[in-house]
Write a protein that holds these residues in place. Structure first.
Motif, mmCIF file in Angstrom:
data_model
loop_
_atom_site.group_PDB
_atom_site.id
_atom_site.type_symbol
_atom_site.label_atom_id
_atom_site.label_comp_id
_atom_site.label_asym_id
_atom_site.label_seq_id
_atom_site.Cartn_x
_atom_site.Cartn_y
_atom_site.Cartn_z
ATOM 1 N N HIS A 104 39.026 31.367 49.568
ATOM 2 C CA HIS A 104 37.678 31.878 49.358
ATOM 3 C C HIS A 104 37.097 31.389 48.038
ATOM 4 O O HIS A 104 37.802 30.823 47.188
ATOM 5 C CB HIS A 104 37.686 33.409 49.398
ATOM 6 N N ASP A 105 35.819 31.623 47.859
ATOM 7 C CA ASP A 105 35.130 31.305 46.622
ATOM 8 C C ASP A 105 35.381 32.429 45.607
ATOM 9 O O ASP A 105 35.824 33.524 45.975
ATOM 10 C CB ASP A 105 33.630 31.155 46.893
ATOM 11 N N VAL A 106 35.096 32.163 44.332
ATOM 12 C CA VAL A 106 35.243 33.180 43.286
ATOM 13 C C VAL A 106 34.067 33.109 42.318
ATOM 14 O O VAL A 106 33.387 32.087 42.217
ATOM 15 C CB VAL A 106 36.560 33.008 42.484
ATOM 16 N N GLU A 107 33.842 34.209 41.630
ATOM 17 C CA GLU A 107 32.905 34.224 40.519
ATOM 18 C C GLU A 107 33.663 33.859 39.240
ATOM 19 O O GLU A 107 34.789 34.330 39.038
ATOM 20 C CB GLU A 107 32.286 35.615 40.355
ATOM 21 N N ILE A 108 33.063 33.039 38.403
ATOM 22 C CA ILE A 108 33.663 32.714 37.108
ATOM 23 C C ILE A 108 33.091 33.674 36.075
ATOM 24 O O ILE A 108 31.873 33.813 35.934
ATOM 25 C CB ILE A 108 33.371 31.260 36.702
ATOM 26 N N VAL A 109 33.984 34.364 35.363
ATOM 27 C CA VAL A 109 33.563 35.362 34.377
ATOM 28 C C VAL A 109 34.240 35.093 33.034
ATOM 29 O O VAL A 109 35.213 34.343 32.957
ATOM 30 C CB VAL A 109 33.902 36.790 34.862
ATOM 31 N N ASP A 110 33.721 35.727 31.995
ATOM 32 C CA ASP A 110 34.347 35.587 30.682
ATOM 33 C C ASP A 110 35.442 36.636 30.518
ATOM 34 O O ASP A 110 35.787 37.346 31.468
ATOM 35 C CB ASP A 110 33.300 35.650 29.561
ATOM 36 N N ILE A 151 36.541 30.597 53.376
ATOM 37 C CA ILE A 151 35.759 31.826 53.481
ATOM 38 C C ILE A 151 34.633 31.778 52.462
ATOM 39 O O ILE A 151 34.884 31.810 51.252
ATOM 40 C CB ILE A 151 36.632 33.075 53.233
ATOM 41 N N ASN A 152 33.402 31.683 52.926
ATOM 42 C CA ASN A 152 32.260 31.518 52.035
ATOM 43 C C ASN A 152 31.838 32.850 51.417
ATOM 44 O O ASN A 152 30.720 33.326 51.601
ATOM 45 C CB ASN A 152 31.092 30.895 52.802
ATOM 46 N N LYS A 153 32.759 33.441 50.679
ATOM 47 C CA LYS A 153 32.501 34.690 49.960
ATOM 48 C C LYS A 153 33.250 34.663 48.634
ATOM 49 O O LYS A 153 34.373 34.159 48.564
ATOM 50 C CB LYS A 153 32.964 35.904 50.775
ATOM 51 N N SER A 154 32.632 35.211 47.600
ATOM 52 C CA SER A 154 33.321 35.354 46.312
ATOM 53 C C SER A 154 34.073 36.674 46.341
ATOM 54 O O SER A 154 33.458 37.743 46.289
ATOM 55 C CB SER A 154 32.321 35.330 45.157
ATOM 56 N N LEU A 155 35.396 36.579 46.429
ATOM 57 C CA LEU A 155 36.216 37.778 46.617
ATOM 58 C C LEU A 155 37.080 38.118 45.401
ATOM 59 O O LEU A 155 37.975 38.957 45.489
ATOM 60 C CB LEU A 155 37.108 37.601 47.851
ATOM 61 N N ALA A 156 36.807 37.449 44.282
ATOM 62 C CA ALA A 156 37.562 37.755 43.062
ATOM 63 C C ALA A 156 36.767 37.265 41.852
ATOM 64 O O ALA A 156 35.876 36.416 41.967
ATOM 65 C CB ALA A 156 38.936 37.093 43.091
ATOM 66 N N LYS A 157 37.146 37.815 40.712
ATOM 67 C CA LYS A 157 36.568 37.371 39.447
ATOM 68 C C LYS A 157 37.608 36.514 38.740
ATOM 69 O O LYS A 157 38.706 36.982 38.429
ATOM 70 C CB LYS A 157 36.165 38.577 38.601
ATOM 71 N N TYR A 158 37.239 35.257 38.497
ATOM 72 C CA TYR A 158 38.137 34.259 37.923
ATOM 73 C C TYR A 158 37.861 34.190 36.421
ATOM 74 O O TYR A 158 36.884 33.624 35.982
ATOM 75 C CB TYR A 158 37.882 32.921 38.604
ATOM 76 N N ASN A 176 35.436 39.447 29.243
ATOM 77 C CA ASN A 176 34.985 40.815 29.464
ATOM 78 C C ASN A 176 34.362 41.009 30.842
ATOM 79 O O ASN A 176 33.661 41.982 31.073
ATOM 80 C CB ASN A 176 33.990 41.208 28.377
ATOM 81 N N LEU A 177 34.609 40.060 31.741
ATOM 82 C CA LEU A 177 34.140 40.079 33.126
ATOM 83 C C LEU A 177 32.634 39.896 33.260
ATOM 84 O O LEU A 177 32.045 40.215 34.305
ATOM 85 C CB LEU A 177 34.564 41.373 33.843
ATOM 86 N N ASN A 178 32.000 39.375 32.221
ATOM 87 C CA ASN A 178 30.581 39.028 32.311
ATOM 88 C C ASN A 178 30.441 37.731 33.093
ATOM 89 O O ASN A 178 31.196 36.780 32.885
ATOM 90 C CB ASN A 178 29.975 38.866 30.916
ATOM 91 N N LEU A 179 29.466 37.690 33.995
ATOM 92 C CA LEU A 179 29.303 36.554 34.885
ATOM 93 C C LEU A 179 28.913 35.278 34.145
ATOM 94 O O LEU A 179 27.998 35.271 33.322
ATOM 95 C CB LEU A 179 28.235 36.874 35.945
#
Length: 255
Positions: free
Chosen positions: A117-123, A199-206, A125-128
């Protein structure tokens, strides 16, 4: 049976948050296998404390010597009893329905051997930072679904902590070649063994470290130019080395 294969090394800062995001899933894993690669901080104690009251099966191994993340993941996967295996880093945060979505995707397709799946990249502190890692990688999942696998051969897009696979894939892929990273090797071998489902969904914070911050101190124009040239040179060397490494990986895959 669903297993989680996790590798840790000096991860005391974020390991509790990652484990909690796993044990609080909408679909709970049956087993968590953790191989710690000789951490010198409080990682192992935090793992024990966080999983103390968890009802699932726990297998915590502290390596006698440092294996490095490639071989450590190979070891962790080999210790899994489940026929469905998720890989986990030590500092990400999983969305609550990640396991359920990924398990269903794999389980509902009899010829599927791996899904990612895809993921969101965060810092830290989990900021996008970036909403899609796939866009950063220039990965077009629709082309992939049409059996256009060129992007996979150009460079890895199957991020380990974003994938799930059947144990039979690991049995075919082991031992991992020295040149290959564990996730890219599993992704390549999967192409020859069954269907891969993106899976074209962001399912975790990277989570990414904040080491890219630029200091605010005043520097001269000459110093700025010198730093720019030095960085470009280092980037070119890194690119060449990666191309050489990737050539070795593809050579192993071809054999």
């Amino acid at each position: 049976m669903i297993s989680i294969a996790m590798c840790t090394f000096n991860g005391e800062k974020y390991i509790k948050e990652q484990i909690e995001s796993i044990i609080n899933q909408s679909l709970i894993p049956d087993e968590i296998v953790i191989c710690d690669d000789c951490s010198k901080d409080n990682t192992v104690n935090i793992i024990k404390e966080t999983l103390d009251n968890w009802f699932g099966k726990i297998y915590l191994v502290v390596n006698e010597k440092n294996l490095g993340y490639r071989k450590n993941f190979e070891k962790a996967i080999s210790l899994c009893n489940g026929d469905i295996i998720f890989l986990s880093d030590q500092d990400d945060v999983w969305n609550r329905n990640k396991i359920e979505i990924m398990f269903n995707a794999l389980n509902n397709s009899s010829d599927a051997i791996l899904a990612f799946h895809d993921v969101e990249i965060v810092d830290e502190n989990l900021n996008l930072i970036k909403k899609s890692f796939w866009k950063l990688l220039k990965f077009d999942y629709q082309k992939f679904l049409q059996s256009d696998f060129r992007r996979v051969f150009e460079g890895n897009v199957v991020q380990g902590s974003a994938c799930v696979f059947r144990k039979e894939l690991f049995n075919c892929a082991r031992p991992f070649p020295e040149a290959a990273v564990h996730d890219e090797w599993l992704g390549l071998v999967a192409l020859t063994k069954g269907k891969i489902i993106p899976i074209n969904k962001s399912l975790a914070k990277y989570r990414q470290s904040g080491n890219n911050a630029i200091g605010a101190e005043s520097v001269s124009l000459l110093e700025k130019i010198t730093k720019l040239i030095t960085n470009l040179h280092a980037q070119n060397i890194k690119l060449v080395n990666e191309l050489i490494r990737r050539q070795k990986v593809l050579s192993c895959f071809h054999k």
